[in-house]
Design a protein around this motif. Sequence first.
Motif, PDB file in Angstrom:
ATOM      1  N   ARG A  37       0.566  -1.213  -0.011  1.00  0.00           N
ATOM      2  CA  ARG A  37      -0.087   0.088  -0.030  1.00  0.00           C
ATOM      3  C   ARG A  37       0.937   1.376   0.062  1.00  0.00           C
ATOM      4  O   ARG A  37       2.039   1.128   0.606  1.00  0.00           O
ATOM      5  N   GLY A  38       0.254   2.130  -0.835  1.00  0.00           N
ATOM      6  CA  GLY A  38       0.935   3.593  -0.681  1.00  0.00           C
ATOM      7  C   GLY A  38       1.717   3.901  -2.144  1.00  0.00           C
ATOM      8  O   GLY A  38       2.476   4.718  -2.051  1.00  0.00           O
ATOM      9  N   LEU A  39       1.499   3.063  -3.129  1.00  0.00           N
ATOM     10  CA  LEU A  39       1.972   3.370  -4.198  1.00  0.00           C
ATOM     11  C   LEU A  39       0.835   3.309  -5.427  1.00  0.00           C
ATOM     12  O   LEU A  39       0.131   2.293  -5.534  1.00  0.00           O
ATOM     13  N   ALA A  40       0.525   4.269  -6.091  1.00  0.00           N
ATOM     14  CA  ALA A  40      -0.348   4.593  -6.919  1.00  0.00           C
ATOM     15  C   ALA A  40      -0.071   4.014  -8.279  1.00  0.00           C
ATOM     16  O   ALA A  40       1.010   4.720  -8.812  1.00  0.00           O
ATOM     17  N   LEU A  41      -0.763   3.451  -9.179  1.00  0.00           N
ATOM     18  CA  LEU A  41      -0.745   3.046 -10.439  1.00  0.00           C
ATOM     19  C   LEU A  41      -1.580   3.933 -11.475  1.00  0.00           C
ATOM     20  O   LEU A  41      -2.796   3.811 -11.115  1.00  0.00           O
ATOM     21  N   VAL A  42      -1.004   4.744 -11.923  1.00  0.00           N
ATOM     22  CA  VAL A  42      -1.749   5.747 -12.996  1.00  0.00           C
ATOM     23  C   VAL A  42      -1.546   5.030 -14.529  1.00  0.00           C
ATOM     24  O   VAL A  42      -0.406   5.325 -15.028  1.00  0.00           O
ATOM     25  N   GLY A  86       0.831  12.005  -0.820  1.00  0.00           N
ATOM     26  CA  GLY A  86       1.662  11.098  -0.185  1.00  0.00           C
ATOM     27  C   GLY A  86       2.071   9.748  -0.888  1.00  0.00           C
ATOM     28  O   GLY A  86       3.065   9.093  -0.271  1.00  0.00           O
ATOM     29  N   TYR A  87       1.444   9.532  -1.719  1.00  0.00           N
ATOM     30  CA  TYR A  87       1.640   8.417  -2.549  1.00  0.00           C
ATOM     31  C   TYR A  87       2.788   8.186  -3.403  1.00  0.00           C
ATOM     32  O   TYR A  87       3.209   9.203  -4.000  1.00  0.00           O
ATOM     33  N   HIS A  88       3.597   7.209  -3.660  1.00  0.00           N
ATOM     34  CA  HIS A  88       4.323   7.136  -4.586  1.00  0.00           C
ATOM     35  C   HIS A  88       3.867   6.573  -5.848  1.00  0.00           C
ATOM     36  O   HIS A  88       2.441   6.029  -5.899  1.00  0.00           O
ATOM     37  N   VAL A  89       4.289   7.085  -6.996  1.00  0.00           N
ATOM     38  CA  VAL A  89       3.365   6.835  -8.311  1.00  0.00           C
ATOM     39  C   VAL A  89       4.119   6.313  -9.599  1.00  0.00           C
ATOM     40  O   VAL A  89       5.283   6.629  -9.520  1.00  0.00           O
ATOM     41  N   VAL A  90       3.724   5.191 -10.122  1.00  0.00           N
ATOM     42  CA  VAL A  90       4.162   4.613 -11.372  1.00  0.00           C
ATOM     43  C   VAL A  90       3.121   5.041 -12.427  1.00  0.00           C
ATOM     44  O   VAL A  90       1.853   4.947 -12.411  1.00  0.00           O
ATOM     45  N   VAL A  91       3.611   5.896 -13.325  1.00  0.00           N
ATOM     46  CA  VAL A  91       2.677   6.495 -14.688  1.00  0.00           C
ATOM     47  C   VAL A  91       3.176   5.288 -15.766  1.00  0.00           C
ATOM     48  O   VAL A  91       4.541   5.139 -15.892  1.00  0.00           O
ATOM     49  N   GLU A  92       2.206   4.502 -16.296  1.00  0.00           N
ATOM     50  CA  GLU A  92       2.725   3.579 -17.033  1.00  0.00           C
ATOM     51  C   GLU A  92       1.850   3.573 -18.393  1.00  0.00           C
ATOM     52  O   GLU A  92       0.478   3.758 -18.257  1.00  0.00           O
ATOM     53  N   GLY A  93       2.526   3.326 -19.564  1.00  0.00           N
ATOM     54  CA  GLY A  93       1.773   3.191 -20.853  1.00  0.00           C
ATOM     55  C   GLY A  93       2.636   3.335 -21.860  1.00  0.00           C
ATOM     56  O   GLY A  93       3.928   3.550 -21.591  1.00  0.00           O
ATOM     57  N   ILE A  94       2.013   3.025 -23.225  1.00  0.00           N
ATOM     58  CA  ILE A  94       2.831   3.373 -24.629  1.00  0.00           C
ATOM     59  C   ILE A  94       3.399   4.818 -24.392  1.00  0.00           C
ATOM     60  O   ILE A  94       4.541   5.190 -24.389  1.00  0.00           O
ATOM     61  N   LEU A  95       2.384   5.778 -23.941  1.00  0.00           N
ATOM     62  CA  LEU A  95       2.917   7.275 -23.858  1.00  0.00           C
ATOM     63  C   LEU A  95       3.853   7.792 -24.899  1.00  0.00           C
ATOM     64  O   LEU A  95       4.881   8.158 -24.583  1.00  0.00           O
ATOM     65  N   TYR A  96       3.377   7.516 -26.240  1.00  0.00           N
ATOM     66  CA  TYR A  96       4.293   8.025 -27.133  1.00  0.00           C
ATOM     67  C   TYR A  96       5.019   9.586 -26.724  1.00  0.00           C
ATOM     68  O   TYR A  96       4.300  10.387 -26.417  1.00  0.00           O
ATOM     69  N   SER A  97       6.117   9.702 -27.180  1.00  0.00           N
ATOM     70  CA  SER A  97       6.841  10.936 -26.869  1.00  0.00           C
ATOM     71  C   SER A  97       6.379  12.236 -27.298  1.00  0.00           C
ATOM     72  O   SER A  97       6.352  13.089 -26.702  1.00  0.00           O
ATOM     73  N   ASP A  98       5.878  12.185 -28.639  1.00  0.00           N
ATOM     74  CA  ASP A  98       5.294  13.330 -29.390  1.00  0.00           C
ATOM     75  C   ASP A  98       3.978  13.543 -28.638  1.00  0.00           C
ATOM     76  O   ASP A  98       3.521  14.988 -28.693  1.00  0.00           O
TER      77      ASP A  98
END
Length: 182
Positions: free
Chosen positions: A33-38, A73-85
């Motif tokens: 707990r304490g880690l958010a997945l975005v 106060g959460y740690h966050v992981v932003v994940e996805g293809i997330l094209y750079s442009d």
Amino acid sequence: MVGTDDTRLVFLRGNSASGKSSVAAGIRDRFGRGLALVGQDNLRRIVLRERDRPGAANIGLIDLTARYALDAGYHVVVEGILYSDHYGDMLAELRAAHRGPTHAYYLHVPFQQTLARHATKPTASEVSEPQLREWYRELDLLPGGTETVIGAGSTLEETVDRIMLDTGLTDLPALDRCPLHR
């Protein structure tokens, strides 16, 4: 500014079927707990039911969600293809605004391996090889050399271990409840 000196922000990018969601889930399982997945897919495809295009609403929603979780106060992981442009400016601004350490990873899987991995997904019949080929971008790295490239030879466990160690999450305690309600 967003988050605290102690919050961790992790960007996890790569092509379809590169293992991003599995790695993100592995990090959360390992941390607790304490880690958010975005997740880009969740916010773009499920919440907004939106196509991936420059200037789309999901870009701002990803940013706002990550900022809210960091400020809580959460740690966050932003994940996805997330094209750079499409997402590069937002990710750069989020990195610049974050008070704590930010780490970025790009999971690089060659196209032929992407095809093989995609064939094992429950949604494999919904996406054709030509569509995958259209979406695939070879080493679509963010400007500035901010990302660590992790190749296809790294196992799920090795990748999760590396990110946990690099980010310092291995040395931080999980939270028993929401950080705002200590």
